[in-house]
Design a protein around this motif. Structure first.
Motif, PDB file in Angstrom:
ATOM      1  N   GLY A  67       0.370  -1.328  -0.381  1.00 28.32           N
ATOM      2  CA  GLY A  67      -0.100   0.314  -0.402  1.00 28.32           C
ATOM      3  C   GLY A  67       0.592   1.151  -0.251  1.00 28.32           C
ATOM      4  O   GLY A  67       2.410   1.248  -0.078  1.00 28.32           O
ATOM      5  N   LYS A  68      -0.052   2.275   0.290  1.00 28.43           N
ATOM      6  CA  LYS A  68       0.782   3.780   0.190  1.00 28.43           C
ATOM      7  C   LYS A  68       2.084   3.879   1.660  1.00 28.43           C
ATOM      8  O   LYS A  68       2.802   3.917   1.487  1.00 28.43           O
ATOM      9  CB  LYS A  68      -0.242   5.802   0.017  1.00 28.43           C
ATOM     10  N   GLY A  69       1.065   3.228   2.598  1.00 31.04           N
ATOM     11  CA  GLY A  69       0.991   3.470   3.673  1.00 31.04           C
ATOM     12  C   GLY A  69       2.320   2.287   4.375  1.00 31.04           C
ATOM     13  O   GLY A  69       1.829   1.282   3.893  1.00 31.04           O
ATOM     14  N   SER A 118       7.949  15.465  -3.936  1.00 38.35           N
ATOM     15  CA  SER A 118       6.932  15.218  -4.277  1.00 38.35           C
ATOM     16  C   SER A 118       6.936  16.503  -5.641  1.00 38.35           C
ATOM     17  O   SER A 118       8.176  16.611  -6.021  1.00 38.35           O
ATOM     18  CB  SER A 118       5.840  16.578  -4.092  1.00 38.35           C
ATOM     19  N   TYR A 119       6.789  14.926  -6.140  1.00 37.31           N
ATOM     20  CA  TYR A 119       6.741  15.519  -8.867  1.00 37.31           C
ATOM     21  C   TYR A 119       6.119  17.190  -8.224  1.00 37.31           C
ATOM     22  O   TYR A 119       5.672  17.422  -9.241  1.00 37.31           O
ATOM     23  CB  TYR A 119       5.898  14.273  -8.693  1.00 37.31           C
ATOM     24  N   PHE A 120       5.047  17.224  -7.237  1.00 37.89           N
ATOM     25  CA  PHE A 120       4.296  18.471  -7.890  1.00 37.89           C
ATOM     26  C   PHE A 120       4.970  19.582  -6.175  1.00 37.89           C
ATOM     27  O   PHE A 120       4.650  19.197  -5.256  1.00 37.89           O
ATOM     28  CB  PHE A 120       2.537  18.360  -7.640  1.00 37.89           C
ATOM     29  N   THR A 143       6.356  13.028  -1.233  1.00 35.41           N
ATOM     30  CA  THR A 143       5.644  13.490   0.093  1.00 35.41           C
ATOM     31  C   THR A 143       4.239  13.875   0.528  1.00 35.41           C
ATOM     32  O   THR A 143       3.763  13.482   1.876  1.00 35.41           O
ATOM     33  CB  THR A 143       6.177  15.158  -0.209  1.00 35.41           C
ATOM     34  N   GLU A 144       3.785  13.896  -0.592  1.00 33.08           N
ATOM     35  CA  GLU A 144       2.055  13.650  -0.210  1.00 33.08           C
ATOM     36  C   GLU A 144       1.255  12.561   0.274  1.00 33.08           C
ATOM     37  O   GLU A 144       0.176  12.290   0.143  1.00 33.08           O
ATOM     38  CB  GLU A 144       0.971  14.664  -1.095  1.00 33.08           C
ATOM     39  N   VAL A 145       2.038  11.427  -0.949  1.00 33.45           N
ATOM     40  CA  VAL A 145       1.327  10.380  -0.791  1.00 33.45           C
ATOM     41  C   VAL A 145       2.393   9.149   0.113  1.00 33.45           C
ATOM     42  O   VAL A 145       1.353   9.150   1.314  1.00 33.45           O
ATOM     43  CB  VAL A 145       1.966   9.775  -2.481  1.00 33.45           C
ATOM     44  N   CYS A 146       2.979   8.418  -0.014  1.00 29.79           N
ATOM     45  CA  CYS A 146       3.201   7.342   0.638  1.00 29.79           C
ATOM     46  C   CYS A 146       4.425   8.061   2.326  1.00 29.79           C
ATOM     47  O   CYS A 146       4.155   7.395   3.229  1.00 29.79           O
ATOM     48  CB  CYS A 146       4.013   6.614   0.307  1.00 29.79           C
ATOM     49  N   VAL A 147       4.696   9.347   1.416  1.00 30.30           N
ATOM     50  CA  VAL A 147       5.288   9.760   3.133  1.00 30.30           C
ATOM     51  C   VAL A 147       4.068  10.007   4.414  1.00 30.30           C
ATOM     52  O   VAL A 147       4.441  10.155   5.037  1.00 30.30           O
ATOM     53  CB  VAL A 147       6.379  11.112   3.165  1.00 30.30           C
TER      54      VAL A 147
HETATM   55  N1  TIU Z   1       5.765   5.897  -3.281  1.00 30.86           N
HETATM   56  C1  TIU Z   1       4.514   6.173  -3.474  1.00 30.86           C
HETATM   57  O1  TIU Z   1       4.408   7.799  -2.925  1.00 30.86           O
HETATM   58  N2  TIU Z   1       3.500   6.038  -4.078  1.00 30.86           N
HETATM   59  C2  TIU Z   1       3.569   6.679  -4.862  1.00 30.86           C
HETATM   60  O2  TIU Z   1       2.627   6.044  -5.674  1.00 30.86           O
HETATM   61  N3  TIU Z   1       3.275   7.994  -5.150  1.00 30.86           N
HETATM   62  C3  TIU Z   1       2.955   9.210  -6.125  1.00 30.86           C
HETATM   63  O3  TIU Z   1       2.566  10.183  -5.493  1.00 30.86           O
HETATM   64  N4  TIU Z   1       2.643   8.332  -7.354  1.00 30.86           N
END
Ligand code: TIU
Length: 225
Positions: free
Chosen positions: A137-139, A192-194, A165-169
């Motif tokens: 998962g993300k977490g 983050s990509y953004f 940063t905003e997703v898995c972190v």
């Molecule tokens: N590791 C993590 O953040 N997985 C993602 O899918 N991140 C995205 O920002 N897509």
């Protein structure tokens, strides 16, 4: 790291973080080739990997400093079993991408354990003594033994770095917060990509008196070591 006089105070927002080295681990989230390297899954989806690559240098320095100070280090990777039995149908089809998790990508099957793209970038490669948490998962707590490992090792605090940063972190910090851990997120070591999500992702953590944790940067840790 000498700690005879109690916690080491780290300058952070919204207020100082009281670091106890024996109870603290560095948790590096998903610094995987598929997310960071040109030609990987991240870039294939149209993302700007340079936004993540700027975290490699600071993470390298931080990892070396933590190893030297004998802080515990744990790494995570997002990915799935080769037979995809741990990939939910919802995650598989989300995004409506032509190429999705499990399909052939430029660095092997996308986000599949054992494939080159799934592995951690060479610059931050784990030592054999550093646990790697493979998470579907993300977490990092969802469907993994991370909480068990941290409890067995007496860890109560986490220095959190990695991507994104905003997703898995963010997901991991929220999961850790609900399980009773104090998280210090290091701004220059998360990406983050953004850019707007980088900014807001960090603000969300430290807002309201540190609702999910603290934010600082790696230089403050080097100073303390
Ligand atoms: N590791 C993590 O953040 N997985 C993602 O899918 N991140 C995205 O920002 N897509």
């Amino acid at each position: 790291m000498i700690n005879a006089d109690g916690p080491i105070m780290i300058e952070a927002e919204p207020y100082s973080f009281a670091l106890v080295p024996e109870q603290c681990a560095l948790l590096i989230i998903d610094m995987q080739r598929d997310f960071l390297e040109p030609g990987g899954f991240g870039e294939m989806l149209g993302n700007d990997v340079s936004q993540l690559r700027r975290t490699i240098g600071p993470n390298r320095k931080l990892l070396a400093a933590c190893r030297a100070a004998k802080l515990q280090v744990i790494h995570t990777r997002e990915g799935h079993r080769p037979d995809l039995t741990d990939l939910s149908p919802a995650k598989k089809v989300r995004g409506r991408s032509k190429t999705c998790i499990g399909d052939a990508g430029p660095m092997g099957r996308i986000l599949v354990r054992g494939e080159p793209g799934h592995d951690i970038i060479p610059e931050l490669y784990p030592l054999p003594t550093e646990p790697i948490i493979d998470k579907p998962g993300k977490g990092a707590f969802f469907a993994t033994d991370l909480h068990t490992i941290l409890q067995n090792r007496g860890v109560k605090q986490l220095l959190v770095t990695g991507v994104t940063t905003e997703v898995c972190v963010n997901t991991t910090v929220r999961e850790a917060n609900d399980r009773g851990y104090d998280c210090l997120v290091l701004e220059d070591c998360v990406g983050s990509y953004f850019p707007e999500f980088q900014e807001m992702g960090l603000k969300m953590i430290k807002a309201q008196g540190g609702i999910f944790g603290w934010v600082s940067d790696s230089a403050k840790i080097f100073g303390a070591l």
